[in-house]
Write a protein that holds these residues in place. Structure first.
Motif, PDB file in Angstrom:
ATOM      1  N   LEU B 101       0.808  -1.223   0.000  1.00  0.00           N
ATOM      2  CA  LEU B 101       0.000   0.000   0.000  1.00  0.00           C
ATOM      3  C   LEU B 101       0.841   1.273   0.000  1.00  0.00           C
ATOM      4  O   LEU B 101       0.341   2.346   0.328  1.00  0.00           O
ATOM      5  CB  LEU B 101      -0.967   0.005   1.190  1.00  0.00           C
ATOM      6  CG  LEU B 101      -2.091  -1.047   1.105  1.00  0.00           C
ATOM      7  CD1 LEU B 101      -2.886  -1.086   2.395  1.00  0.00           C
ATOM      8  CD2 LEU B 101      -3.020  -0.786  -0.067  1.00  0.00           C
ATOM      9  N   GLY B 102       2.103   1.159  -0.327  1.00  0.00           N
ATOM     10  CA  GLY B 102       2.868   2.374  -0.577  1.00  0.00           C
ATOM     11  C   GLY B 102       3.664   2.946   0.569  1.00  0.00           C
ATOM     12  O   GLY B 102       4.113   4.084   0.493  1.00  0.00           O
ATOM     13  N   ALA B 121       5.470  -6.632   5.562  1.00  0.00           N
ATOM     14  CA  ALA B 121       5.881  -7.359   4.365  1.00  0.00           C
ATOM     15  C   ALA B 121       7.397  -7.540   4.405  1.00  0.00           C
ATOM     16  O   ALA B 121       8.118  -6.627   4.790  1.00  0.00           O
ATOM     17  CB  ALA B 121       5.480  -6.581   3.121  1.00  0.00           C
ATOM     18  N   PRO B 133       1.432  -9.380   3.297  1.00  0.00           N
ATOM     19  CA  PRO B 133       0.176  -9.248   2.541  1.00  0.00           C
ATOM     20  C   PRO B 133       0.358  -8.810   1.083  1.00  0.00           C
ATOM     21  O   PRO B 133      -0.617  -8.766   0.347  1.00  0.00           O
ATOM     22  CB  PRO B 133      -0.569  -8.164   3.323  1.00  0.00           C
ATOM     23  CG  PRO B 133       0.510  -7.314   3.898  1.00  0.00           C
ATOM     24  CD  PRO B 133       1.691  -8.204   4.125  1.00  0.00           C
TER      25      PRO B 133
HETATM   26  S1  FES Z   1       2.387  -0.933   2.832  1.00  0.00           S
HETATM   27 FE1  FES Z   1       4.094  -2.165   3.029  1.00  0.00          FE
HETATM   28  S2  FES Z   1       3.225  -3.869   3.946  1.00  0.00           S
HETATM   29 FE2  FES Z   1       1.460  -2.648   3.698  1.00  0.00          FE
END
Ligand code: FES
Lengths: 667, 172
Positions: B101-102, B121, B133
């Protein structure tokens, strides 16, 4: 669309049909007599709706802060698809609404729409008109351009002159005593929330009242027509003329026709206006090359709050008469004009329903019409006079051209560079082309000229025998300073009015006027002199090379050699081509490496190394009396840091040297 | 009654004209502002080849001017990149933006793993997924070498990619 059955199903559960009837006046009875008169109100509603839609669109981009407002509007105009159309529609429809309000109220008065029991209908429509004017006044400065900024200054100034509450009112609206970010956020809040909500409230009350009145008329008619009810109307009762025709679709069609005509006029205006707006403009007056064609300029220059970029403040057209009246009355009466007069005008309008009490119906209405029309004629007359006197003022075209030129410059710079984070005003404040002439006019224009004017295109004036006349310059004309042509002209005749000619009048100037340089010209230049025209040109070109002007051409070998021979006296050939001794060579007094291989000369007169370059000019302006400049012969004041900041000095020097970004370089 | 019908029809037509005058520019206006912020891929010289320590990822900021609608900012960091020089001298570059998600992906020396603190992650040094994820591995960027004044410099084509999906798709 929905089937009849579904509609029925929904209606049973919501009663929406009645709701729509109530809201959109579907069964709303109208008058027969005034079918075309009554549509102005409806058209105003549709125009208001259009303002709400376009306004909401603009809100998705516009940003109310000093640093961002102008940039965001510029972005709407130039980057957003159809942005110019949406903004234009929003802007001009607002003005059209003021016109529509004026006409609507006029129609109400001639059809006696203020008469019992309709007084409140009339008063609410007046208030709605007031809110519309308020919306226009608060919307206009939002782009934070010169025009909006300065007209808002006047308008809040006028508000501030109101007795008792004036100054607190002004600081609440402005957000303190100074214009700034808070002024914009407040302006924005008033414009997008406070006034629209007020307008909708007033409109709801207005419509409820109108509806009540129409239903009442309908009931009376029904009763009169019903043979079972013993009720007859008098023959001259106005209700007799009414028919109970539903508003929809009979009036809706007319209302839409009028609305579309008004929108059509607005669109026409939007397309034609850029040329109209610029019809008084003559950029050549200020010797200013426009950075973009007039038709592409969408926005006035960004507001420059310290007024270093000149702009003439003009109020919106519908308050112009107040502004003008202020100039017409003595100072002590100003408050009367700006604060009391609008109140009196409003009172006259509010009192209209009571005129008939005193003068009877017929004469009361005539008086109301006379007051309304008379008032409009007087106000328009004053406004027209005001515009006319401004436009016929001697410098109007020049000043307006300058304003447009700055607008063009700012737009072009914003297009090329983007708006810097510190705000759009810095586009102009850091631009030599914009600031140079102004700095020149302020600091140098007292003595020097630029092509005969003060750099900005205005003539330098002085008082002579009680009359304003063009001033005699006291020092040289600096347009083209240090260029080949300028130097050649100077060498040919240093005592010409363009150069040292007027110095005699100033203290110590005589020494220069009759000094070594003029003696030199007397002895060596001209038909008698040993120097030919080519010699002068060659040495001028050689000296001009020092300035490293942006589009100077390289010198040919021959010219260079000839220039050096004149400058240093070595290998000098006279007009017949014979090598002769030449004792008028420049290096005797002036130092310049490029012209004097032996570097023996100089000292007695200004150093010509780097003559006209950034550094030379800056150093010279900072200290013209330095040893290597005019030394003890100097009569020019020194401009130290305290008088002329480094920032301004750089802008001035770059402007004098023609160093600024130009559109053609991009290609 | 025929007149009434006709007028209803007229109202419909005129109303449609009115609505079009609003709707067309309105849509154009709204849709065009969606184009904002598209980044063109561009090359940045980040480091001298010799300065990179073999086998250890190092983070470099991408410095550039940023234009946000009407405002142009002076040069500043607009993103960052993890550069690794393998023992044999080949260079790999990953965008430090997490493909989940950035968030910004981190690397702790000694761990031999990239790690994103937002939703945990983890990635292998070659960018492949270890756990977490995310639906794809780290986004690799194109690199090249360029000689500048006799020295080898690492150049990276910086780009941003759509987060949250399995496919590596450039933003815009
Ligand atoms: S933004 Fe990196 S693990 Fe969710």
């Amino acid at each position: 669309m929905l089937s009849e059955k579904t509609k029925q199903w929904i209606d049973e559960r919501t009663g929406y049909k009645n709701f729509f009837h109530a809201i959109f006046l579907l069964n709303f009875p109208t008058k027969r007599r005034s079918r075309w008169q009554n549509i102005w109100g409806g058209a105003l509603v549709l125009l208001m709706l259009l303002e709400i839609v376009t306004g909401t669109l603009l809100m998705t981009v516009y940003s109310p802060s000093e640093a961002a407002a102008w940039g965001s509007v510029h972005y709407i105009e130039t980057q957003v698809d159809l942005g110019w159309f949406v903004r234009g529609l929003h802007h001009y429809v607002a003005h059209m609404m003021i016109v529509a309000v004026i006409i609507h109220i006029f129609l109400v008065i001639i059809s006696a729409g203020y008469r019992k029991p309709k007084e409140f209908i009339y008063w609410t429509s007046l208030l709605i008109g007031g809110v519309i004017v308020g919306l226009t006044i608060t919307g206009n400065p939002l782009p934070w351009d010169q025009k909006g900024y300065w007209s808002y200054q006047i308008e809040t100034g006028i508000a501030g002159t109101m007795p008792v509450i004036g100054s607190s009112l002004r600081s609440i609206i402005v957000g303190g005593s100074e214009f700034g970010n808070l002024t914009l956020t407040r302006l924005y809040t008033i414009h997008v929330i406070v006034l629209p909500v007020l307008a909708i409230l007033l409109f709801t009350i207005h419509m409820a009242l109108v509806r009540r009145d129409r239903l009442r008329t309908m009931k009376i008619k029904e009763a009169a027509d019903d043979p079972e009810i013993d009720f007859e109307l008098d023959d001259d009762d106005p209700v007799k003329d009414e028919i109970t025709q539903p508003y929809w679709p009979y009036q809706t069609t007319r209302t839409l026709v009028l609305t579309l005509i008004l929108i059509g006029i607005v669109i026409l205006q939007m397309v034609v206006y850029p040329t109209l707006k610029n019809q008084h403009v003559a950029p050549e007056l200020a010797e200013w090359e426009m950075d973009m064609p007039l038709s592409e300029i969408k926005l006035e220059a960004p507001a420059v709050s310290d007024s270093s970029i000149p702009f003439i403040a003009r109020p919106e057209w519908f308050v112009r008469f107040l502004f003008e009246l202020r100039h017409m009355v003595p100072k002590e009466l100003e408050v009367l004009v700006t604060a009391v007069l609008p109140g009196v005008l409003l009172a006259i309008l509010i009192m209209v329903p009571f005129y008939e009490k005193f003068f009877g119906e017929k004469w009361g209405q005539r008086l109301a019409i006379a007051v309304y029309v008379g008032g409009l004629v007087i106000i328009s007359g004053i406004s027209w006079y005001s515009v006319k006197t401004e436009r016929s003022a001697p410098d109007y075209a020049l000043k307006r051209s300058q304003e447009i030129a700055y607008a063009a410059r700012a737009s072009w710079l914003a297009k090329e560079n983007g708006v810097p984070p510190e705000g759009p005003a810095s586009l102009l404040r850091n631009d030599p082309k914009s600031m140079g002439p102004l700095i020149f006019a302020r600091h140098c224009g007292v003595c020097h000229t630029w092509n005969g004017h003060d750099g900005t295109g205005l003539n330098i004036m002085e008082m002579k025998d009680g009359k304003k006349v063009k001033a005699t310059p006291r020092a040289s004309d600096l347009a083209g300073f240090a260029s080949k042509e300028w130097i050649a002209e100077f060498l040919t005749d240093p005592t010409a009015p363009k150069f040292f000619g007027h110095l005699g009048s100033s203290k110590g100037g005589d020494a220069i006027l009759h000094g070594d340089m003029s003696d030199w010209a007397d002895s060596y230049v001209g038909p008698e002199g040993v120097l030919s025209k080519e010699d002068i040109e060659a040495v001028s070109a050689l000296i001009a090379r020092e300035a490293k002007h942006r589009n100077a051409e390289p010198l040919s070998e021959a010219v260079m050699k000839r220039g050096v021979s004149v400058f240093s006296g070595i290998d000098f050939k006279d007009k017949s081509g014979k090598v002769v001794d030449f004792d008028g060579y420049c290096a005797q007094c002036h130092a310049m490496k490029a012209g004097d291989p032996e570097e023996e000369g100089g000292g007695a007169a200004p150093d010509l190394n780097g003559y006209g370059s950034d550094k030379w000019l800056s150093d010279f302006i900072r200290n013209p009396g330095a040893e290597h400049f005019y030394s003890d012969k100097n009569i020019m004041p020194a401009f130290e840091e305290s008088k002329l900041s480094q920032h301004d000095l750089n802008l001035l020097v770059n402007w004098m040297r023609g160093e600024w970004r130009r559109p053609e370089e991009e290609k | 009654m025929r007149r009434r019908k006709f007028l209803k029809y007229c109202t419909g037509v005129l109303g449609a004209v009115y609505a079009t005058v609003l709707a067309v520019p309105g849509l154009g206006f709204l849709l065009s502002t969606l184009k904002r912020g598209q980044l063109k891929e561009q090359k940045y010289q980040l480091a001298k080849l010799d300065d990179l320590e073999p086998g250890v990822p190092q983070r470099f900021s991408i410095i550039d001017q940023r234009v946000d609608a009407w405002t142009k900012y002076p040069s500043g960091p607009i993103g960052s990149v993890w550069l690794t020089k393998a023992q044999d001298g080949t260079i790999t570059a990953f965008s430090s933006t997490c493909p989940h998600l950035g968030c910004v992906i981190d690397y702790v020396p000694g761990d031999e793993e990239f790690f994103c603190p937002c939703h945990a992650a983890t990635f292998q040094p070659d960018g492949g997924t270890v756990s977490g994820p995310q639906l794809r591995g780290m986004d690799e960027l194109k690199t090249s070498l360029k000689k500048v004044r006799g020295e080898q410099w690492v150049e990276v084509e910086y780009q941003k990619f759509e987060p949250g999906i399995a496919e590596k798709k450039a933003l815009g």
